[in-house]
Design a protein around this motif. Structure first.
Motif, PDB file in Angstrom:
ATOM      1  N   ARG A 149       0.844  -1.187   0.000  1.00  0.00           N
ATOM      2  CA  ARG A 149       0.000   0.000   0.000  1.00  0.00           C
ATOM      3  C   ARG A 149       0.889   1.249   0.000  1.00  0.00           C
ATOM      4  O   ARG A 149       1.916   1.289   0.667  1.00  0.00           O
ATOM      5  CB  ARG A 149      -0.919   0.043   1.229  1.00  0.00           C
ATOM      6  CG  ARG A 149      -1.915  -1.089   1.302  1.00  0.00           C
ATOM      7  CD  ARG A 149      -2.987  -0.989   0.236  1.00  0.00           C
ATOM      8  NE  ARG A 149      -3.936  -2.083   0.340  1.00  0.00           N
ATOM      9  CZ  ARG A 149      -3.785  -3.281  -0.251  1.00  0.00           C
ATOM     10  NH1 ARG A 149      -2.709  -3.502  -0.996  1.00  0.00           N
ATOM     11  NH2 ARG A 149      -4.681  -4.226  -0.113  1.00  0.00           N
ATOM     12  N   VAL A 155       0.732   5.533   0.452  1.00  0.00           N
ATOM     13  CA  VAL A 155      -0.087   6.641   0.971  1.00  0.00           C
ATOM     14  C   VAL A 155       0.524   7.961   0.516  1.00  0.00           C
ATOM     15  O   VAL A 155       1.704   8.224   0.758  1.00  0.00           O
ATOM     16  CB  VAL A 155      -0.167   6.607   2.513  1.00  0.00           C
ATOM     17  CG1 VAL A 155      -1.004   7.788   3.025  1.00  0.00           C
ATOM     18  CG2 VAL A 155      -0.762   5.293   2.996  1.00  0.00           C
ATOM     19  N   ASP A 181      -5.187  12.338   3.258  1.00  0.00           N
ATOM     20  CA  ASP A 181      -4.421  11.210   2.733  1.00  0.00           C
ATOM     21  C   ASP A 181      -5.207  10.443   1.668  1.00  0.00           C
ATOM     22  O   ASP A 181      -6.437  10.363   1.721  1.00  0.00           O
ATOM     23  CB  ASP A 181      -4.061  10.244   3.860  1.00  0.00           C
ATOM     24  CG  ASP A 181      -3.078  10.839   4.854  1.00  0.00           C
ATOM     25  OD1 ASP A 181      -2.624  11.983   4.620  1.00  0.00           O
ATOM     26  OD2 ASP A 181      -2.770  10.181   5.861  1.00  0.00           O
ATOM     27  N   ILE A 182      -4.452   9.864   0.730  1.00  0.00           N
ATOM     28  CA  ILE A 182      -5.015   8.962  -0.275  1.00  0.00           C
ATOM     29  C   ILE A 182      -4.152   7.712  -0.288  1.00  0.00           C
ATOM     30  O   ILE A 182      -2.944   7.786  -0.514  1.00  0.00           O
ATOM     31  CB  ILE A 182      -5.019   9.593  -1.682  1.00  0.00           C
ATOM     32  CG1 ILE A 182      -5.809  10.907  -1.697  1.00  0.00           C
ATOM     33  CG2 ILE A 182      -5.608   8.614  -2.699  1.00  0.00           C
ATOM     34  CD1 ILE A 182      -5.654  11.704  -2.970  1.00  0.00           C
ATOM     35  N   GLU A 183      -4.765   6.577  -0.011  1.00  0.00           N
ATOM     36  CA  GLU A 183      -4.037   5.307   0.000  1.00  0.00           C
ATOM     37  C   GLU A 183      -4.442   4.477  -1.208  1.00  0.00           C
ATOM     38  O   GLU A 183      -5.612   4.456  -1.589  1.00  0.00           O
ATOM     39  CB  GLU A 183      -4.345   4.525   1.279  1.00  0.00           C
ATOM     40  CG  GLU A 183      -3.614   3.186   1.364  1.00  0.00           C
ATOM     41  CD  GLU A 183      -4.106   2.332   2.524  1.00  0.00           C
ATOM     42  OE1 GLU A 183      -3.723   2.638   3.674  1.00  0.00           O
ATOM     43  OE2 GLU A 183      -4.877   1.373   2.281  1.00  0.00           O
ATOM     44  N   THR A 213      -7.553   2.509  -2.045  1.00  0.00           N
ATOM     45  CA  THR A 213      -8.062   1.639  -0.982  1.00  0.00           C
ATOM     46  C   THR A 213      -8.622   2.433   0.195  1.00  0.00           C
ATOM     47  O   THR A 213      -9.473   1.954   0.933  1.00  0.00           O
ATOM     48  CB  THR A 213      -6.958   0.696  -0.473  1.00  0.00           C
ATOM     49  OG1 THR A 213      -5.773   1.459  -0.185  1.00  0.00           O
ATOM     50  CG2 THR A 213      -6.614  -0.362  -1.529  1.00  0.00           C
ATOM     51  N   LYS A 214      -8.128   3.653   0.392  1.00  0.00           N
ATOM     52  CA  LYS A 214      -8.650   4.560   1.419  1.00  0.00           C
ATOM     53  C   LYS A 214      -8.477   5.990   0.911  1.00  0.00           C
ATOM     54  O   LYS A 214      -7.559   6.270   0.145  1.00  0.00           O
ATOM     55  CB  LYS A 214      -7.890   4.411   2.747  1.00  0.00           C
ATOM     56  CG  LYS A 214      -8.075   3.076   3.447  1.00  0.00           C
ATOM     57  CD  LYS A 214      -7.255   3.045   4.731  1.00  0.00           C
ATOM     58  CE  LYS A 214      -7.338   1.690   5.413  1.00  0.00           C
ATOM     59  NZ  LYS A 214      -6.475   1.623   6.622  1.00  0.00           N
ATOM     60  N   GLY A 215      -9.363   6.866   1.369  1.00  0.00           N
ATOM     61  CA  GLY A 215      -9.198   8.274   1.029  1.00  0.00           C
ATOM     62  C   GLY A 215     -10.232   8.835   0.078  1.00  0.00           C
ATOM     63  O   GLY A 215     -10.016   9.904  -0.501  1.00  0.00           O
ATOM     64  N   ASP A 216     -11.362   8.159  -0.081  1.00  0.00           N
ATOM     65  CA  ASP A 216     -12.396   8.697  -0.964  1.00  0.00           C
ATOM     66  C   ASP A 216     -12.922  10.031  -0.438  1.00  0.00           C
ATOM     67  O   ASP A 216     -13.336  10.891  -1.216  1.00  0.00           O
ATOM     68  CB  ASP A 216     -13.548   7.704  -1.121  1.00  0.00           C
ATOM     69  CG  ASP A 216     -14.494   8.083  -2.256  1.00  0.00           C
ATOM     70  OD1 ASP A 216     -14.027   8.121  -3.414  1.00  0.00           O
ATOM     71  OD2 ASP A 216     -15.674   8.369  -1.990  1.00  0.00           O
ATOM     72  N   ASP A 217     -12.865  10.213   0.883  1.00  0.00           N
ATOM     73  CA  ASP A 217     -13.281  11.495   1.461  1.00  0.00           C
ATOM     74  C   ASP A 217     -12.353  12.619   1.010  1.00  0.00           C
ATOM     75  O   ASP A 217     -12.800  13.747   0.760  1.00  0.00           O
ATOM     76  CB  ASP A 217     -13.319  11.416   2.986  1.00  0.00           C
ATOM     77  CG  ASP A 217     -12.006  10.935   3.592  1.00  0.00           C
ATOM     78  OD1 ASP A 217     -11.228  10.256   2.888  1.00  0.00           O
ATOM     79  OD2 ASP A 217     -11.751  11.228   4.769  1.00  0.00           O
ATOM     80  N   THR A 218     -11.056  12.297   0.850  1.00  0.00           N
ATOM     81  CA  THR A 218     -10.105  13.289   0.348  1.00  0.00           C
ATOM     82  C   THR A 218     -10.406  13.620  -1.119  1.00  0.00           C
ATOM     83  O   THR A 218     -10.380  14.787  -1.522  1.00  0.00           O
ATOM     84  CB  THR A 218      -8.663  12.773   0.481  1.00  0.00           C
ATOM     85  OG1 THR A 218      -8.375  12.531   1.863  1.00  0.00           O
ATOM     86  CG2 THR A 218      -7.663  13.785  -0.059  1.00  0.00           C
ATOM     87  N   THR A 272       0.707  -4.918   3.786  1.00  0.00           N
ATOM     88  CA  THR A 272      -0.406  -5.377   4.622  1.00  0.00           C
ATOM     89  C   THR A 272      -0.129  -6.743   5.234  1.00  0.00           C
ATOM     90  O   THR A 272      -0.586  -7.033   6.343  1.00  0.00           O
ATOM     91  CB  THR A 272      -1.709  -5.443   3.807  1.00  0.00           C
ATOM     92  OG1 THR A 272      -1.509  -6.283   2.653  1.00  0.00           O
ATOM     93  CG2 THR A 272      -2.122  -4.064   3.338  1.00  0.00           C
TER      94      THR A 272
END
Length: 226
Positions: free
Chosen positions: A33, A35, A42-44, A157-162, A194
């Motif tokens: 992953r 970041v 952050d955008i992962e 994988t993470k960071g759609d809010d960003t 991971t």
């Protein structure tokens, strides 16, 4: 009664349907992953090493070298793409020799059947299909017209809010590009595995269990052998 020929046709149709379903499924992410820490959050993201191995190796090497640090998103087209600038011209900090050497490389166009949908990472390029370097887009919506013509190599994988924050920023249009009016900087970046993280968690749990067992053994020893 169904004839043997009819049964064969039914089985063939089922097989084709299954094959179509399997081919439409997203490929498995590798364990790595990355970041990007931006001034908006952050955008992962992870990689598809079985889909675009050369592209993944190149982008990940640039990440490991810190090539994307101080770079920026030069393009944010709501519902379409947020595009990272080419590191050769997009960084605010100077590049060292190793970073420059990797950034100057291009990768062959590893086109696939994976679909351009929100969250997908798609390699930027010029008219030459083998001209991808370090600029890539994060899809902010479905873009089927890009399928098969741009190399997909991973997904968020993470960071759609960003990403949603970026979509709300004011923009200006320059030619075909919709660009933010203020700089969206990639302040820094880091990566992790991971599988290693899971192993560390497993080790911690095991140590706790062993410690608890040791306490119980000692209690039993003191009870039975004063």
């Amino acid at each position: 009664m169904y004839s043997p020929g009819f049964s064969f046709m039914i089985n063939a149709c089922i097989l084709l349907s299954l094959m179509s379903l399997i081919s439409s499924l997203e490929p498995q992410l590798g364990s790595t992953r990355v970041v990007f820490q931006t001034n908006y959050g952050d955008i992962e993201f992870g990689f598809f090493p079985t889909v675009a191995p050369k592209t993944v190796d190149h982008i990940f090497k640039l990440v490991r070298l810190g090539g994307y640090n101080t770079n920026h998103f030069f393009r944010v087209d709501k519902g379409f793409v947020a595009q990272v600038a080419d590191v050769m011209g997009g960084r605010s900090a100077p590049m060292n020799e190793e970073q420059r050497k990797e950034a100057e490389k291009t990768v062959v166009g590893e086109f696939s059947e994976v679909k351009h949908v929100r969250g997908i990472l798609s390699m930027g390029r010029y008219d030459d299909p083998d001209s991808g370097s370090s600029s890539f887009s994060i899809l902010l919506g479905n873009a089927p017209h890009l399928d098969g013509t741009y190399a997909i190599f991973g997904r968020v994988t993470k960071g759609d809010d960003t990403l949603k924050k970026l979509e709300q920023l004011p923009t200006r249009k320059e030619g075909i590009f919709v660009m933010p009016t203020e700089r969206i900087t990639i302040l820094s970046s880091y990566y992790y595995d991971t599988e290693t993280e899971n192993c560390e968690q497993d080790r911690t749990i095991l140590k706790r269990r062993l410690a608890a067992s040791a306490v119980e053994v000692e209690k039993q020893r003191m009870k039975c052998f004063p």
